[in-house]
Design an enzyme around this catalytic site. Structure first.
Site: not given
Ligand code: BES
Ligand code: MN
Ligand code: ZN
Length: 500
Positions: A280, A354
């Site tokens: 990230k 997931r």
């Molecule tokens: N934990 C994150 C989602 C999230 C983002 C929760 C911001 C709370 C605040 C999740 O694991 C994630 O990183 N999701 C990705 C999925 C994508 C790579 C398909 C996302 O939402 O960008």
């Molecule tokens: Mn994530």
């Protein structure tokens, strides 16, 4: 802190501060006229000078008139009467408690339970007020100095004044219920606020076990060896990049008959989500300590349900892992074999929630659950869609979704349904495995749910994406920055509905 229920004339109460609501434009109520006399006309003068008009969010603090038994009187603006709802009462209560505690007033008497709200019963109003008081008092101060003169005082003793024809026993049991619910919310908030260096998956497991022992529910932990033995390939894939050992936490509460099928709650427990190899960006990465908000809500709900002795059987399953980049981490393109036997192509290691939920959803099927509800801070897309006002709800059973929507509305923790039409499933088909873990940018919340659906095909199932709700950006009324404990109240409302 103590909350008690009282009856009697509001203007004859001995208290540090009497708190009375005033609707905008309704200044000639009998009680207000009497009060004006007690305070030597200070109320009517404030109205005339327009210093106070009863608008929502306005406060007028008056000091003791000579005959008054209350040392102070706080008038709280309620806005226009027809627009006043249970939701307004919730918000008014927390802003009032904040106002009082900032003035170092921790003991007071609220006449708010008597406010007229269409189609609400006494127990609902008492529950809302009690929750509002207790939650407004929450802070996470584990790492802050023990004494700080500038900080608001904590709530001491609060009296709730109900009107004479109302039932004291009903009000008292509503206070007790709200106290149990709030203890669950605060447990969840504490877990979310704990920093990632404290909050390993093992810490989550230990907290869950300690809580379970305290409230008398069964706890069982599956460690890495056991997860390997049973084939939790998707969950272990996420865990393999971290030095921290993964745990599957399983809690069992038996409040119903032996033979009753349980309701199952599954919560995403990523104690820190760095994204893995699909790292990230640095900005706001600190907030990813909240990526176990689903797990926290599940554990908080279990605690509250046990304290309330709900006559129902519950199973909680929490996969707890940390998602880190390292030489042992999974790579984009890796293929994992999940507990269900289905293979998963990992296109993005940041779509880790997931993966762990896939195995948890498969595992929970062993308990032959009546329904399964999973909660997860699953997608950033959910925040784009709904902001910080509602969680998304999706699933394979419309009856269950309807019940959740209703519980959300009643508890003030809102859900909004997104569609899960079968066409979306096309987007997660993989060339190299049964499914892939991302479906592209479009409909990110839905494709995530479509992925989960592949592992939740043996029972009635709903998924709550709480990404926008588990964490509060900056202090809204009664809500400090940090973990919210979102969904504990809604889930308890749902569970109470299932016992009737
Ligand atoms: N934990 C994150 C989602 C999230 C983002 C929760 C911001 C709370 C605040 C999740 O694991 C994630 O990183 N999701 C990705 C999925 C994508 C790579 C398909 C996302 O939402 O960008
Ligand atoms: Mn994530
Ligand atoms: Zn995540």
């Amino acid at each position: 802190m103590k909350i008690t229920v009282k009856k009697g004339n509001a203007l004859e109460q001995k208290t540090l501060c009497l708190v009375l609501g005033v609707f905008e434009g309704k200044y000639k109520e009998e009680q207000l006229l009497q009060l004006d006399q007690q305070v030597g006309g200070a109320f009517s003068r404030a109205i005339q000078s327009k210093e106070f008009a009863g608008r929502r969010g306005q406060f007028l603090l008056l000091h003791n008139g000579s005959q008054s038994l209350a040392e102070r009187i706080l008038l709280v603006g309620l806005g226009k009467e027809p627009a006043f709802s249970l939701r307004s009462l919730r918000q008014i209560t927390s802003s009032t408690v904040k106002f009082l505690t900032e003035k170092q007033l921790g003991n007071f008497l609220l006449v708010l339970p008597q406010l007229p709200i269409k189609k609400t019963a006494l127990d609902e109003r008492i529950q809302v007020i009690t929750e509002g008081i207790l939650l407004a008092d929450y802070r996470y101060d584990r790492y802050l100095p023990k004494v700080d003169a500038g900080r608001p005082v904590v709530v001491g003793h609060v009296d709730l004044l109900i009107s004479t024809p109302e039932n004291t026993a009903t009000a008292k049991s509503a206070v007790a219920a709200a106290e149990a619910i709030v203890s669950g919310v605060c447990f969840a908030r504490d877990l979310v606020n704990a920093p990632g260096n404290l909050k390993s998956p093992k810490y989550m497991a230990m907290q869950a076990v300690a809580m379970a022992e305290k409230v008398g529910i069964q706890a069982n932990l599956l460690d890495r060896r056991e997860l390997e033995r049973q084939g939790f390939g998707a969950m272990l894939g996420v865990a393999q990049g971290s030095e921290q050992e993964p745990y599957l936490i399983v809690l069992k509460y038996q409040g119903g008959n032996e033979a009753d099928k349980p309701i199952a709650l599954v919560g995403k427990g990523v104690t820190f989500d760095a994204g893995g190899i699909s790292l990230k960006p640095a900005e706001k990465m600190d907030e990813m300590k909240m990526d176990m908000g689903g797990a926290a809500a599940v554990l908080g709900t279990m605690q509250a349900a046990a304290k309330m002795k709900l006559p129902i059987n519950l199973i909680a399953v929490v996969p707890a892992v940390e998602n880190m980049p390292s030489g042992t981490a999974i790579r984009p393109g890796d293929i994992l074999t999940s507990l269900s036997g289905k293979t998963i192509e990992v296109l993005n290691t940041d779509a880790e929630g997931r993966l762990i939920l896939a195995d948890a959803l498969t595992y929970v099927g062993r308990y032959q659950p009546r329904v399964v509800i999973d909660l997860a801070t699953l997608t950033g897309a959910c925040i784009i869609a709904l902001g910080n006002q509602a969680a998304a709800v999706l699933g394979n059973n419309d009856g269950l979704i309807r019940e959740l929507l209703k519980a959300g509305e009643r508890s003030g923790e809102r859900f909004w349904q997104l569609p899960l039409w079968e066409e979306y499933t096309e987007l997660i088909k993989s060339d190299f495995a049964d499914v892939k873990n991302t479906g592209g940018r479009a409909a990110g919340t839905i494709t995530a749910a479509a992925f989960l659906q592949q592992f939740a095909d043996k029972y009635r199932w709903a998924h709550l994406d709480i990404a926008g709700m588990a964490w509060a950006e900056q202090g809204k009324a009664g809500q400090p920055k940090g973990g919210t404990g979102f969904a504990v109240r809604a889930l308890i409302e749902y569970l109470r509905g299932q016992t009737k």
